[in-house]
Design a protein around this motif. Structure first.
Motif, short mmCIF file in Angstrom:
data_model
loop_
_atom_site.label_atom_id
_atom_site.label_comp_id
_atom_site.label_asym_id
_atom_site.label_seq_id
_atom_site.Cartn_x
_atom_site.Cartn_y
_atom_site.Cartn_z
N LEU A 50 0.82 -1.21 0.00
CA LEU A 50 0.00 0.00 0.00
C LEU A 50 0.86 1.26 0.00
N VAL A 51 1.97 1.22 0.72
CA VAL A 51 2.91 2.34 0.71
C VAL A 51 3.41 2.57 -0.72
N ALA A 52 3.74 1.48 -1.40
CA ALA A 52 4.21 1.58 -2.78
C ALA A 52 3.16 2.24 -3.67
N LEU A 53 1.90 1.85 -3.50
CA LEU A 53 0.83 2.44 -4.31
C LEU A 53 0.72 3.95 -4.08
N THR A 54 0.79 4.36 -2.81
CA THR A 54 0.66 5.80 -2.54
C THR A 54 1.87 6.56 -3.08
N LYS A 55 3.04 5.98 -2.98
CA LYS A 55 4.23 6.65 -3.52
C LYS A 55 4.19 6.68 -5.04
N TRP A 56 3.66 5.64 -5.65
CA TRP A 56 3.50 5.61 -7.11
C TRP A 56 2.60 6.76 -7.55
N ASP A 57 1.46 6.91 -6.85
CA ASP A 57 0.49 7.94 -7.22
C ASP A 57 1.02 9.35 -7.00
N THR A 58 1.78 9.54 -5.94
CA THR A 58 2.24 10.89 -5.59
C THR A 58 3.59 11.23 -6.21
N GLY A 59 4.29 10.23 -6.73
CA GLY A 59 5.61 10.47 -7.29
C GLY A 59 6.70 10.60 -6.23
N LYS A 60 6.37 10.26 -4.98
CA LYS A 60 7.37 10.33 -3.91
C LYS A 60 8.38 9.21 -4.08
N PRO A 61 9.63 9.47 -3.68
CA PRO A 61 10.64 8.41 -3.79
C PRO A 61 10.40 7.33 -2.72
N ILE A 62 10.86 6.15 -3.01
CA ILE A 62 10.75 5.05 -2.05
C ILE A 62 11.63 5.32 -0.84
N GLN A 63 12.85 5.76 -1.09
CA GLN A 63 13.79 6.06 0.00
C GLN A 63 13.29 7.27 0.78
N ASP A 64 13.07 7.10 2.08
CA ASP A 64 12.62 8.19 2.95
C ASP A 64 13.46 8.13 4.22
N SER A 65 14.68 8.64 4.14
CA SER A 65 15.65 8.55 5.23
C SER A 65 15.15 9.18 6.53
N ALA A 66 14.44 10.29 6.43
CA ALA A 66 13.93 10.95 7.64
C ALA A 66 12.93 10.05 8.36
N ARG A 67 12.02 9.45 7.63
CA ARG A 67 11.04 8.55 8.23
C ARG A 67 11.72 7.31 8.82
#
Length: 189
Positions: A50-67
């Motif tokens: 589900l995280v992948a789907l939301t990142k796909w839709d928003t164009g956010k990168p998979i790598q999220d070092s801060a999180r």
């Protein structure tokens, strides 16, 4: 000196293994603490989809070092509360994060090849998915604490392989489960 009939090599080896390693040939059953721990890791991997789907839709990168740093800091704080080694908990949670990213990168590659992602509902990453991941982390650490006494058992790798295989859905998920569970058994360390 008595002579014994000559046995085929494979039969001779099997008999030798049976008698020489009798106690090792039969592994003890997995402890009750393992299955719930693996089920929680599996749920976490489902949420990774589900995280992948939301990142796909928003164009956010998979790598999220801060999180990732946030998640690990939270786990270290929880480790102290549960009387767990903070460094071991860091390794466990880092393995969960790497397994999650493995799923995300794998799904992205599949969707890029297909030129679309599945048409399934997308929960909100910050309002729905991350709170579930946080709750799963708390549950995971509780279950990890219950499994702690079994980590050095010589049967741990076999228990893990057997129990994990029942959860694997596809190749990508299998690889992610292998990574997620990579820090559980510490036999020989």
């Amino acid at each position: 000196m008595p002579r014994f009939p000559r046995l085929p090599n494979c039969l001779a080896c099997a008999l030798f293994g049976l008698f020489a390693g009798g106690a090792q040939a039969i592994a003890s059953p997995a402890p009750d603490a393992l299955q719930p721990l693996l089920a929680t890791m599996d749920q976490r991997l489902y949420l990774s989809e589900l995280v992948a789907l939301t990142k796909w839709d928003t164009g956010k990168p998979i790598q999220d070092s801060a999180r990732e740093a946030q998640v690990i800091a939270s786990a270290r704080a929880q480790a102290a509360q549960r009387k767990l080694d903070p460094d071991e908990v860091t390794d466990l949670i880092a393995a969960q994060i790497e397994a999650s990213k493995l799923v995300q990168y794998g799904r992205f590659a599949q969707w890029q090849a297909a030129r679309k992602a599945p048409d399934t509902p997308r929960p909100d990453l910050n309002k729905e998915i991350r709170p579930k991941l946080d709750a799963l982390q708390n549950q995971l650490l509780k279950q990890y604490a219950a499994f702690q006494p079994y980590r050095k058992d010589p049967n741990c790798p076999q228990w893990l392989a057997t129990e994990r295989s029942a959860l694997i859905k596809d190749y990508l998920h299998g690889q992610a489960m292998i990574r997620a569970t990579g820090e559980l058994c510490i036999v020989g360390r």
